[in-house]
Design a protein around this motif. Sequence first.
Motif, mmCIF file in Angstrom:
data_model
loop_
_atom_site.group_PDB
_atom_site.id
_atom_site.type_symbol
_atom_site.label_atom_id
_atom_site.label_comp_id
_atom_site.label_asym_id
_atom_site.label_seq_id
_atom_site.Cartn_x
_atom_site.Cartn_y
_atom_site.Cartn_z
ATOM 1 N N GLY A 205 -6.509 -4.169 1.594
ATOM 2 C CA GLY A 205 -6.555 -3.871 3.013
ATOM 3 C C GLY A 205 -5.465 -2.948 3.507
ATOM 4 N N HIS A 206 -4.792 -2.227 2.609
ATOM 5 C CA HIS A 206 -3.810 -1.252 3.059
ATOM 6 C C HIS A 206 -4.519 -0.101 3.771
ATOM 7 N N VAL A 207 -3.824 0.509 4.725
ATOM 8 C CA VAL A 207 -4.385 1.623 5.489
ATOM 9 C C VAL A 207 -3.499 2.850 5.333
ATOM 10 N N ASP A 208 -3.964 3.973 5.862
ATOM 11 C CA ASP A 208 -3.347 5.255 5.542
ATOM 12 C C ASP A 208 -2.423 5.801 6.636
ATOM 13 N N LEU A 209 -1.745 4.927 7.354
ATOM 14 C CA LEU A 209 -0.584 5.316 8.147
ATOM 15 C C LEU A 209 0.567 4.398 7.775
ATOM 16 N N SER A 210 1.768 4.947 7.799
ATOM 17 C CA SER A 210 2.936 4.201 7.348
ATOM 18 C C SER A 210 3.361 3.151 8.367
ATOM 19 N N GLU A 211 4.195 2.225 7.936
ATOM 20 C CA GLU A 211 4.712 1.179 8.817
ATOM 21 C C GLU A 211 5.566 1.767 9.934
ATOM 22 N N TRP A 212 6.044 2.997 9.776
ATOM 23 C CA TRP A 212 6.840 3.654 10.817
ATOM 24 C C TRP A 212 5.939 4.284 11.892
ATOM 25 N N THR A 213 4.748 4.671 11.494
ATOM 26 C CA THR A 213 3.840 5.341 12.420
ATOM 27 C C THR A 213 2.931 4.372 13.157
ATOM 28 N N LEU A 214 2.513 3.307 12.519
ATOM 29 C CA LEU A 214 1.572 2.369 13.139
ATOM 30 C C LEU A 214 2.008 1.910 14.533
ATOM 31 N N PRO A 215 3.305 1.618 14.767
ATOM 32 C CA PRO A 215 3.695 1.165 16.107
ATOM 33 C C PRO A 215 3.506 2.204 17.214
ATOM 34 N N GLU A 216 3.275 3.468 16.855
ATOM 35 C CA GLU A 216 3.040 4.494 17.869
ATOM 36 C C GLU A 216 1.625 4.424 18.439
ATOM 37 N N LEU A 217 0.736 3.673 17.785
ATOM 38 C CA LEU A 217 -0.654 3.613 18.213
ATOM 39 C C LEU A 217 -0.830 2.653 19.377
ATOM 40 N N ASP A 218 -1.701 3.013 20.313
ATOM 41 C CA ASP A 218 -2.142 2.063 21.331
ATOM 42 C C ASP A 218 -3.112 1.055 20.745
ATOM 43 N N MET A 219 -3.888 1.499 19.762
ATOM 44 C CA MET A 219 -4.910 0.642 19.166
ATOM 45 C C MET A 219 -5.295 1.209 17.811
ATOM 46 N N GLY A 220 -5.940 0.379 17.007
ATOM 47 C CA GLY A 220 -6.387 0.831 15.703
ATOM 48 C C GLY A 220 -7.742 0.248 15.337
ATOM 49 N N ILE A 221 -8.576 1.088 14.756
ATOM 50 C CA ILE A 221 -9.855 0.682 14.176
ATOM 51 C C ILE A 221 -9.709 0.815 12.664
ATOM 52 N N ALA A 222 -10.023 -0.231 11.928
ATOM 53 C CA ALA A 222 -9.955 -0.172 10.468
ATOM 54 C C ALA A 222 -11.368 -0.074 9.911
ATOM 55 N N SER A 223 -11.614 0.972 9.127
ATOM 56 C CA SER A 223 -12.958 1.257 8.627
ATOM 57 C C SER A 223 -12.918 1.606 7.147
ATOM 58 N N MET A 224 -14.091 1.539 6.534
ATOM 59 C CA MET A 224 -14.266 1.998 5.153
ATOM 60 C C MET A 224 -15.106 3.260 5.159
ATOM 61 N N HIS A 225 -14.611 4.294 4.472
ATOM 62 C CA HIS A 225 -15.322 5.559 4.345
ATOM 63 C C HIS A 225 -15.334 5.973 2.873
ATOM 64 N N PRO A 226 -16.444 6.531 2.404
ATOM 65 C CA PRO A 226 -16.534 6.893 0.976
ATOM 66 C C PRO A 226 -15.432 7.804 0.470
ATOM 67 N N PRO A 227 -14.930 8.776 1.262
ATOM 68 C CA PRO A 227 -13.869 9.616 0.694
ATOM 69 C C PRO A 227 -12.541 8.891 0.483
ATOM 70 N N CYS A 228 -12.397 7.714 1.077
ATOM 71 C CA CYS A 228 -11.076 7.079 1.143
ATOM 72 C C CYS A 228 -11.002 5.719 0.450
ATOM 73 N N TYR A 229 -12.151 5.111 0.155
ATOM 74 C CA TYR A 229 -12.157 3.754 -0.387
ATOM 75 C C TYR A 229 -13.215 3.644 -1.473
ATOM 76 N N GLN A 230 -12.827 3.094 -2.605
ATOM 77 C CA GLN A 230 -13.761 2.861 -3.704
ATOM 78 C C GLN A 230 -14.347 1.469 -3.550
ATOM 79 N N SER A 231 -15.639 1.397 -3.243
ATOM 80 C CA SER A 231 -16.259 0.108 -2.977
ATOM 81 C C SER A 231 -16.173 -0.813 -4.191
ATOM 82 N N ALA A 232 -16.062 -2.124 -3.878
ATOM 83 C CA ALA A 232 -15.979 -3.143 -4.920
ATOM 84 C C ALA A 232 -17.054 -4.200 -4.633
#
Length: 245
Positions: free
Chosen positions: A88-115
């Motif tokens: 469940g790791h995502v592609d923004l760092s722990e330093w950047t995540l707090p800058e977000l107002d909100m986050g949507i976590a999704s799976m996309h074929p270019p970024c995640y190898q399905s299991a």
Amino acid sequence: MSQETREHYVLDAHTHTIASGHAYNTINEMVRSAADKGLSLLGITEHAPNMPGTCNEIYFQNFRALPREKYGVKLLFGAELNIIDTEGHVDLSEWTLPELDMGIASMHPPCYQSASAEENTHAYIQAMKIPQVNIIGHPDDARFPIDPLALVQAAKEHHVLIELNNASLNPKGFRQDPKETDKKILQYCEKYQVPIILGSDAHVEEAIASYPYAEALLQEINFPKDLIVNYSVKQFLEFIPFAKC
């Protein structure tokens, strides 16, 4: 759902601008369209850096420069984060995540190898534990099989919204067999009283707060209106603790 019902939507939290690389309007154009449609709140959630063609991490570090209201519309600036592994790791760092107002976590074929369904579900559940993840985006793509019951129960536990994504259900869309997974998710959401959010996933201004395919499915299964947060900014913001609007 009737046109009269649709007119009462007050928000759309999943939209993209030209910064995402494969969307076609500016922030100003998207907000103006939201205002013209009578929305009270718009979320702009650019694809995070692992998506080919999108903006880099520094884009998400400068949201403090942006107004949180424009043309009478409250604004949230966040990211559609890419889940990148089965933990469940995502592609923004722990330093950047707090800058977000909100986050949507999704799976996309270019970024995640399905299991397996178990592993994909575990990835979603681990992502829910990230404080800036408020919505699980389009968990209905058969290329990423899941356990719908476990997903819904975890969303309830972690106070995270599950998205019913209109673009997924569009017959011209590219996600595989979303309807049956969506129906199972929605049935469990109703059973366990877990709110959902309709997401346009708009990549053009005309698609903002347009949910015809999602509405058809909701009508088909007679899903309760009071579990849909798009009718109330107050109800939605109960799931968005870091909103700056």
